[in-house]
Design a protein around this motif. Structure first.
Motif, PDB file in Angstrom:
ATOM      1  N   ASN A  52      35.508  40.456  43.910  1.00  0.00           N
ATOM      2  CA  ASN A  52      34.173  41.558  44.492  1.00  0.00           C
ATOM      3  C   ASN A  52      33.739  42.136  45.557  1.00  0.00           C
ATOM      4  OD1 ASN A  52      31.775  40.098  42.847  1.00  0.00           O
ATOM      5  ND2 ASN A  52      32.744  38.311  43.003  1.00  0.00           N
ATOM      6  N   ILE A  53      35.184  42.375  45.543  1.00  0.00           N
ATOM      7  CA  ILE A  53      35.370  43.608  47.062  1.00  0.00           C
ATOM      8  C   ILE A  53      34.960  44.425  46.923  1.00  0.00           C
ATOM      9  CG2 ILE A  53      37.140  44.225  48.841  1.00  0.00           C
ATOM     10  CD1 ILE A  53      39.130  42.022  47.342  1.00  0.00           C
ATOM     11  N   THR A  54      35.245  45.461  46.123  1.00  0.00           N
ATOM     12  CA  THR A  54      34.102  46.574  45.974  1.00  0.00           C
ATOM     13  C   THR A  54      33.572  47.378  45.132  1.00  0.00           C
ATOM     14  OG1 THR A  54      35.829  47.008  43.293  1.00  0.00           O
ATOM     15  CG2 THR A  54      36.654  47.264  45.778  1.00  0.00           C
ATOM     16  N   GLU A  55      32.826  48.009  44.344  1.00  0.00           N
ATOM     17  CA  GLU A  55      31.343  48.382  44.033  1.00  0.00           C
ATOM     18  C   GLU A  55      32.107  48.563  42.537  1.00  0.00           C
ATOM     19  OE1 GLU A  55      28.190  47.957  45.455  1.00  0.00           O
ATOM     20  OE2 GLU A  55      29.624  48.036  46.715  1.00  0.00           O
ATOM     21  N   ALA A  56      33.336  49.078  42.175  1.00  0.00           N
ATOM     22  CA  ALA A  56      33.702  49.503  41.051  1.00  0.00           C
ATOM     23  C   ALA A  56      34.284  47.987  40.332  1.00  0.00           C
ATOM     24  CB  ALA A  56      35.056  49.452  40.843  1.00  0.00           C
ATOM     25  N   GLY A  57      34.705  46.667  41.231  1.00  0.00           N
ATOM     26  CA  GLY A  57      34.497  45.479  40.323  1.00  0.00           C
ATOM     27  C   GLY A  57      33.477  44.719  41.205  1.00  0.00           C
ATOM     28  N   LYS A  58      32.746  44.968  40.725  1.00  0.00           N
ATOM     29  CA  LYS A  58      31.217  43.988  40.994  1.00  0.00           C
ATOM     30  C   LYS A  58      30.415  44.669  39.756  1.00  0.00           C
ATOM     31  CE  LYS A  58      30.226  43.495  45.942  1.00  0.00           C
ATOM     32  NZ  LYS A  58      29.838  44.207  47.526  1.00  0.00           N
ATOM     33  N   LYS A  59      30.749  46.171  39.068  1.00  0.00           N
ATOM     34  CA  LYS A  59      30.391  46.213  38.077  1.00  0.00           C
ATOM     35  C   LYS A  59      30.594  45.590  36.959  1.00  0.00           C
ATOM     36  CE  LYS A  59      29.101  50.822  36.293  1.00  0.00           C
ATOM     37  NZ  LYS A  59      30.149  51.063  34.679  1.00  0.00           N
ATOM     38  N   ILE A  60      32.313  45.536  36.651  1.00  0.00           N
ATOM     39  CA  ILE A  60      32.521  44.866  36.613  1.00  0.00           C
ATOM     40  C   ILE A  60      32.354  43.682  35.312  1.00  0.00           C
ATOM     41  CG2 ILE A  60      34.776  44.320  34.299  1.00  0.00           C
ATOM     42  CD1 ILE A  60      34.949  47.702  34.963  1.00  0.00           C
ATOM     43  N   ASP A 119      30.996  41.751  32.634  1.00  0.00           N
ATOM     44  CA  ASP A 119      31.768  41.097  31.577  1.00  0.00           C
ATOM     45  C   ASP A 119      32.515  38.942  33.173  1.00  0.00           C
ATOM     46  OD1 ASP A 119      33.132  39.059  30.705  1.00  0.00           O
ATOM     47  OD2 ASP A 119      34.398  41.311  29.595  1.00  0.00           O
ATOM     48  N   PRO A 120      31.582  38.510  33.213  1.00  0.00           N
ATOM     49  CA  PRO A 120      32.435  37.657  34.367  1.00  0.00           C
ATOM     50  C   PRO A 120      33.156  37.108  33.988  1.00  0.00           C
ATOM     51  CG  PRO A 120      30.230  36.776  33.484  1.00  0.00           C
ATOM     52  CD  PRO A 120      30.494  38.254  32.661  1.00  0.00           C
ATOM     53  N   ASN A 121      33.879  37.426  32.804  1.00  0.00           N
ATOM     54  CA  ASN A 121      35.371  37.038  32.225  1.00  0.00           C
ATOM     55  C   ASN A 121      36.692  37.887  32.316  1.00  0.00           C
ATOM     56  OD1 ASN A 121      34.735  34.000  32.932  1.00  0.00           O
ATOM     57  ND2 ASN A 121      33.291  34.203  30.303  1.00  0.00           N
ATOM     58  N   SER A 122      36.555  38.994  32.110  1.00  0.00           N
ATOM     59  CA  SER A 122      36.685  40.095  32.002  1.00  0.00           C
ATOM     60  C   SER A 122      38.085  39.561  32.546  1.00  0.00           C
ATOM     61  CB  SER A 122      36.184  41.656  32.746  1.00  0.00           C
ATOM     62  OG  SER A 122      37.421  42.342  33.214  1.00  0.00           O
ATOM     63  N   PRO A 123      39.272  40.140  31.301  1.00  0.00           N
ATOM     64  CA  PRO A 123      40.523  40.243  32.104  1.00  0.00           C
ATOM     65  C   PRO A 123      41.415  41.620  32.253  1.00  0.00           C
ATOM     66  CG  PRO A 123      40.819  41.175  29.566  1.00  0.00           C
ATOM     67  CD  PRO A 123      39.031  40.867  30.295  1.00  0.00           C
ATOM     68  N   GLY A 124      40.215  42.212  32.850  1.00  0.00           N
ATOM     69  CA  GLY A 124      40.713  43.656  33.867  1.00  0.00           C
ATOM     70  C   GLY A 124      41.670  44.006  33.361  1.00  0.00           C
ATOM     71  N   SER A 125      42.034  45.696  33.518  1.00  0.00           N
ATOM     72  CA  SER A 125      43.030  45.691  32.945  1.00  0.00           C
ATOM     73  C   SER A 125      43.720  47.036  33.995  1.00  0.00           C
ATOM     74  CB  SER A 125      42.495  47.169  31.798  1.00  0.00           C
ATOM     75  OG  SER A 125      41.563  47.542  32.709  1.00  0.00           O
ATOM     76  N   LEU A 126      44.856  47.749  33.867  1.00  0.00           N
ATOM     77  CA  LEU A 126      45.096  49.213  34.494  1.00  0.00           C
ATOM     78  C   LEU A 126      43.664  49.472  34.658  1.00  0.00           C
ATOM     79  CD1 LEU A 126      48.623  49.291  33.400  1.00  0.00           C
ATOM     80  CD2 LEU A 126      47.733  48.623  35.633  1.00  0.00           C
ATOM     81  N   GLY A 127      42.846  50.550  34.114  1.00  0.00           N
ATOM     82  CA  GLY A 127      41.748  51.415  34.730  1.00  0.00           C
ATOM     83  C   GLY A 127      41.246  50.998  35.613  1.00  0.00           C
ATOM     84  N   ILE A 128      40.637  49.340  35.530  1.00  0.00           N
ATOM     85  CA  ILE A 128      39.540  48.647  36.159  1.00  0.00           C
ATOM     86  C   ILE A 128      40.538  48.185  37.349  1.00  0.00           C
ATOM     87  CG2 ILE A 128      38.377  46.857  37.035  1.00  0.00           C
ATOM     88  CD1 ILE A 128      38.306  46.099  33.433  1.00  0.00           C
ATOM     89  N   ALA A 129      41.889  48.366  37.652  1.00  0.00           N
ATOM     90  CA  ALA A 129      42.759  47.972  38.989  1.00  0.00           C
ATOM     91  C   ALA A 129      42.225  49.220  39.489  1.00  0.00           C
ATOM     92  CB  ALA A 129      43.870  47.561  38.910  1.00  0.00           C
ATOM     93  N   ILE A 130      42.906  50.326  38.833  1.00  0.00           N
ATOM     94  CA  ILE A 130      42.879  51.343  39.958  1.00  0.00           C
ATOM     95  C   ILE A 130      41.357  52.156  39.926  1.00  0.00           C
ATOM     96  CG2 ILE A 130      43.082  54.457  39.271  1.00  0.00           C
ATOM     97  CD1 ILE A 130      45.218  53.587  36.840  1.00  0.00           C
ATOM     98  N   SER A 131      40.345  51.931  39.743  1.00  0.00           N
ATOM     99  CA  SER A 131      38.982  51.886  39.964  1.00  0.00           C
ATOM    100  C   SER A 131      39.019  51.343  41.273  1.00  0.00           C
ATOM    101  CB  SER A 131      38.122  51.586  39.077  1.00  0.00           C
ATOM    102  OG  SER A 131      37.954  52.374  38.052  1.00  0.00           O
ATOM    103  N   GLU A 132      39.496  49.623  41.124  1.00  0.00           N
ATOM    104  CA  GLU A 132      39.058  48.956  42.894  1.00  0.00           C
ATOM    105  C   GLU A 132      40.162  50.059  43.974  1.00  0.00           C
ATOM    106  OE1 GLU A 132      37.915  45.559  42.729  1.00  0.00           O
ATOM    107  OE2 GLU A 132      39.724  45.210  40.811  1.00  0.00           O
TER     108      GLU A 132
END
Ligand SMILES: Cc1ncc(COP(=O)(O)O)c(C=O)c1O
Length: 455
Positions: free
Chosen positions: A188-196, A200-213
């Protein structure tokens, strides 16, 4: 006693240069494009997130780039890494093939990743950077960079893919031990993370998402830069110490590889072991087969498309010409977290398009079976990512047996699996399944790319 098992080099044989394959590629790569204007980007576009020396390396056409003494000094902690002849695996497989492996698991963080982490931390420190941000999948890259930042006195923020954060608490603790702050991504720290999370509140995450943050944090903080563990040209280049050492070790052994195999996430360990050998193909007409092995659940090289796509999930990075499954593709939560990336390095993509390298996709059950076979024959328990390479080695060794030919196979043991025992436990408990990716699932990500195919 005449069989040599381990071929070693002395510290003064650590390579003095990185090998830059851009100098020898027959076809130039397409340029990266600005995400907004879609025009080719220049060094100044990358300056907010990378130090200038690494940007210069990214675009350099020089064949050899000097490794600073300070970096070689840190490499001495574990380099040159040993080259092993896997006699016991050969015997277990009853194959005429000769199998060698370069053991990158001997680094402080347990994988090949510190080869570039140390270089990146050094160049950032030299330009006065205070803090780095990064993503990590399985935790191998994050721990490598945590180690390197600790060596050079830089702060580090790590965005760790949620599924790995939960599966691998000890990797997180390694990073903490070396002083890094680690977050479960999406946050919830970044805008990218908040958007994801809003989608999908249960997103398992991915490398692509973590890179955005991680990119967002670097782009929005003056004293902070971003560091990537694979994909980019300079990262692949830093890993070429592996292959250069292997060339000297093969000289000592009086042998030479016919086939080189490495697991594939974004391409850095594959590039590291294969590019110095690939130079013999490109410049001297040799015909070494170089095979990148990816998971069947994340098959960008074998089933993806060659397109311009973003390196991250939200679309903050430049557009890169690469084999991709689409930046919104979220791979199944397999245990080989470091291979769960939608795209591939630009150099690797061009080489594959030009048919200068090969790619294979394997299911995880075959890979774990290969990992266990390797551990029983050779003693070392490989990382789940690494087992992908080993499974392909076994396929090639069995093929050599069928053909009655003695092939020489080299693979990169990219990391040990001592922090991945929960993955082995799931395998032993019969909890792992092969994820068969349907065409619909596969094309969901690619369909969203409203750009034109490049081929
Ligand atoms: C042990 C290990 N091997 C292989 C990989 C794949 O990454 P790359 O293709 O960048 O080498 C990773 C990535 O995290 C890893 O941790």
């Amino acid at each position: 006693m005449d069989k040599i098992k381990k071929i070693t080099l002395s510290e003064n044989e650590i390579p003095e240069h990185w090998y830059n394959i851009q100098a020898d590629m027959p076809n130039p790569m397409l340029p990266p494009l600005h995400p907004g204007t879609k025009q080719p980007i220049g060094p100044e576009d990358l300056a907010p997130i990378f130090p200038m020396e690494l940007i210069k390396q990214e675009v350099s056409k020089e064949r050899y780039i000097e490794i600073p003494d300070e970096v070689r000094e840190v490499y001495k902690l574990w380099r040159p890494s040993p080259l092993y002849r896997a006699y016991n695996l050969e015997k277990a497989l009853d194959t005429p093939a000769k199998i060698y492996y370069k053991n990158e698991g001997v680094s402080p963080a347990g994988s090949h990743k510190p080869n570039t982490a140390v270089a990146q931390a050094y160049f950032n420190k030299a330009e006065g950077v205070k803090r780095l941000t990064t993503e990590t999948g399985a935790g191998q890259w994050g721990s490598a960079l945590a180690f390197a930042c600790q060596v050079f006195g830089i702060e580090l923020e790590v965005y760790m893919v949620k599924v790995s954060y939960e599966q691998k608490p000890y990797r997180k603790l390694m990073m903490n031990t070396w002083g890094a702050n680690v977050f479960s991504s999406p946050t919830n720290i970044t805008e990218a993370g908040k958007k994801i999370l809003s989608e999908d509140p249960n997103s398992p995450g991915s490398l692509g998402i973590a890179i955005s943050e991680a990119v967002e944090r670097a782009a929005t903080n003056e004293d902070t830069k971003y560091s990537l563990g694979s994909v980019l040209n300079h990262v692949l280049m830093h890993q070429t110490v592996i292959g250069q050492e292997a060339i000297k070790q093969f000289e000592k052994a009086g042998d030479f590889p016919d086939i080189i195999i490495a697991p594939f996430g974004g391409g850095s360990n594959f590039a590291g072991i294969s590019f110095p050998f690939l130079r013999y193909n490109l410049a001297e007409g040799k015909n070494i087969r170089c095979i990148a092995v990816e998971p069947a659940s994340c098959p960008k090289l074998t089933r993806g498309e060659f397109r311009y796509d973003f390196g991250d999930s939200v679309g903050l990075t430049p557009l890169l010409p690469m084999y991709t499954l689409g930046h919104t593709f979220v791979p199944a939560p397999i245990h080989a977290g470091g291979l769960r990336y939608h795209g591939a390095g630009v150099i690797i993509s061009q080489l594959l398009k030009d048919k200068l390298i090969e790619a294979k996709a394997l299911h995880q059950l075959e890979c774990f079976e290969a990992g266990v076979k390797f551990a029983n024959a050779e003693g070392i328990i490989p990382a789940p990512e690494t087992t992908h390479g080993i499974a392909q080695v076994i396929r090639e060794a069995e093929q050599a047996k069928k053909e009655g030919k003695s092939k020489t196979i080299l693979f990169n043991l990219s990391g040990h699996g001592y922090f991945d025992m929960s993955a082995y436990q799931d395998y032993f408990d019969g909890k792992l399944e092969d994820h068969e990716l349907s065409d619909d699932e596969l094309y969901a990500g690619i369909k969203e790319l409203n750009l034109h195919p490049l081929q």
